[in-house]
Write an enzyme that holds these catalytic residues in place. Structure first.
Site, PDB file in Angstrom:
ATOM      1  N   SER A 239       0.813  -1.209   0.000  1.00 38.08           N
ATOM      2  CA  SER A 239       0.000   0.000   0.000  1.00 38.08           C
ATOM      3  C   SER A 239       0.853   1.268   0.000  1.00 38.08           C
ATOM      4  O   SER A 239       1.813   1.395   0.766  1.00 38.08           O
ATOM      5  CB  SER A 239      -0.922   0.016   1.224  1.00 38.08           C
ATOM      6  OG  SER A 239      -1.614   1.235   1.311  1.00 38.08           O
TER       7      SER A 239
ATOM      8  N   LYS B 159     -13.006  -4.483   0.663  1.00 36.65           N
ATOM      9  CA  LYS B 159     -13.907  -3.361   0.374  1.00 36.65           C
ATOM     10  C   LYS B 159     -15.368  -3.773   0.359  1.00 36.65           C
ATOM     11  O   LYS B 159     -16.228  -3.072   0.895  1.00 36.65           O
ATOM     12  CB  LYS B 159     -13.537  -2.715  -0.960  1.00 36.65           C
ATOM     13  CG  LYS B 159     -12.210  -1.978  -0.953  1.00 36.65           C
ATOM     14  CD  LYS B 159     -11.936  -1.335  -2.299  1.00 36.65           C
ATOM     15  CE  LYS B 159     -10.587  -0.632  -2.320  1.00 36.65           C
ATOM     16  NZ  LYS B 159     -10.318   0.023  -3.633  1.00 36.65           N
TER      17      LYS B 159
ATOM     18  N   ASP C  89     -12.979   6.079  -4.131  1.00 36.97           N
ATOM     19  CA  ASP C  89     -12.641   5.669  -5.502  1.00 36.97           C
ATOM     20  C   ASP C  89     -13.653   6.267  -6.476  1.00 36.97           C
ATOM     21  O   ASP C  89     -13.308   6.719  -7.569  1.00 36.97           O
ATOM     22  CB  ASP C  89     -12.652   4.143  -5.637  1.00 36.97           C
ATOM     23  CG  ASP C  89     -11.467   3.486  -4.958  1.00 36.97           C
ATOM     24  OD1 ASP C  89     -10.431   4.150  -4.807  1.00 36.97           O
ATOM     25  OD2 ASP C  89     -11.590   2.302  -4.584  1.00 36.97           O
TER      26      ASP C  89
ATOM     27  N   GLY D 294     -12.417  -4.573 -17.959  1.00 41.37           N
ATOM     28  CA  GLY D 294     -12.450  -5.254 -16.677  1.00 41.37           C
ATOM     29  C   GLY D 294     -13.837  -5.214 -16.065  1.00 41.37           C
ATOM     30  O   GLY D 294     -14.678  -4.386 -16.450  1.00 41.37           O
TER      31      GLY D 294
END
Length: 313
Positions: A14, A63, A104, A130
């Site tokens: 990260s 998440k 995001d 994706g």
């Protein structure tokens, strides 16, 4: 002092500690930001109480789990998190969750707002490569934008597994956001028909790397770890999305409006430049060697140690 953590599995990779340490320093706010290694995301409630956590960033693979836990506990959950069914930012108050969101998506709202406004065409065609969590964030942002501005977008979702692309198409399609599913192999035959391409792929097929885009096309790369080497004039690298979502999270932490406090000042650009440079520096990784006779337990101990340290085994 603000006590902040990022949780994921693995977590050593990260970049959030680099970003937030810079933000704390530049803004003069007293805070710490560390990586947190958990076996299960549900452990966070005990940990948050013990460590007096003020703020938590959530990364893969937690998440979606974070979203469902926050939702079932009746927490205040943002529209961005509800649409994407994912949470990457959690605020705590006295050890209890006070607010959950997905920056995001909010970061993409700002990015798309700038990109889409650069076109003079009435109707735009967008390709999303994706069908994972990042793609859900992209589609959530596009859906919010079309609803807020009442204009139409056409979007194709390309994925190796067609069924996953189809599922996203059915979930996010509206009268203003027209979606269709495609096999990823078809993208090389259709890529020049899109105004904006957003890649959410973690690895790229070789045939995609040789594509020669038109000068007017925009390519947004969601992968800052392994950026795609594409021939395109308008390229937004993955760290733009990475840093923007971190800035949105940071503004929630300090209870400031991002547009007013940061994005309209030179401070944002200096932070973006310094953080981006630091992100590409290769950190000195921990390497642990275990030496012993066959059958002494090296593999067993190695896996446990790697888990505790957040390293690969």
């Amino acid at each position: 002092m603000k006590r902040c953590f990022v949780v994921g599995k693995p977590i050593y990779h990260s970049k959030s500690p680099y970003i937030f340490s810079e933000l704390f320093e530049k803004s003069g706010i007293d805070g710490i930001y560390s990586r947190l290694n958990l076996n299960e995301f549900s452990d966070i409630f005990h940990v948050a109480s013990q460590l007096s956590v003020d703020f938590l960033n959530v990364t893969a693979p937690f998440k979606e789990q974070a979203y469902w836990i926050c939702s079932t506990k009746g927490c205040d959950v943002s529209q961005e998190a509800i649409l994407s069914e994912a949470v990457n930012t959690i605020l705590f108050d006295n050890g209890k969750i006070s607010f959950c969101t997905n920056t995001d998506v909010s970061a993409l709202l700002s990015i798309f707002d700038s990109v889409l406004n650069s076109f003079t065409k009435d109707k735009l065609n967008i390709a999303v490569l994706g069908a994972g969590g990042a793609a859900r964030a992209v589609l959530s942002a596009l859906r919010i934008i079309t609803e807020r501005k009442s204009f139409e977008l056409t979007c194709a979702i390309f994925n190796r597994t067609y069924r996953k692309a189809q599922d996203l198409s059915e979930k996010f399609a509206t009268s203003l956001l027209r979606l269709q599913a495609e096999n990823l192999s078809m993208f090389i035959h259709k890529y020049k028909s899109f105004d904006v391409v957003v890649s959410c792929l973690t690895d790229y097929p070789d045939e995609l790397k040789s594509l020669d885009f038109e000068k007017t096309q925009v390519f947004i790369d969601g992968n800052y770890k392994s950026p795609m080497d594409v021939k395109v004039a308008n390229y937004l690298p993955g760290e733009v999305w990475l840093v923007k979502q971190a800035l949105d999270s940071f503004m929630l932490l300090i209870n400031k409006n991002a547009q007013r406090y940061m994005l309209n000042s030179s401070l944002y650009y200096s932070i973006l430049e310094k953080i981006t440079n630091k992100l590409w520096q290769t950190p000195k990784r921990k390497i642990v060697y275990l030496i012993g006779m066959p059958g002494s337990g090296k593999s067993t101990i190695g896996r446990l140690l790697a888990h505790v340290l957040g390293l690969n085994f």
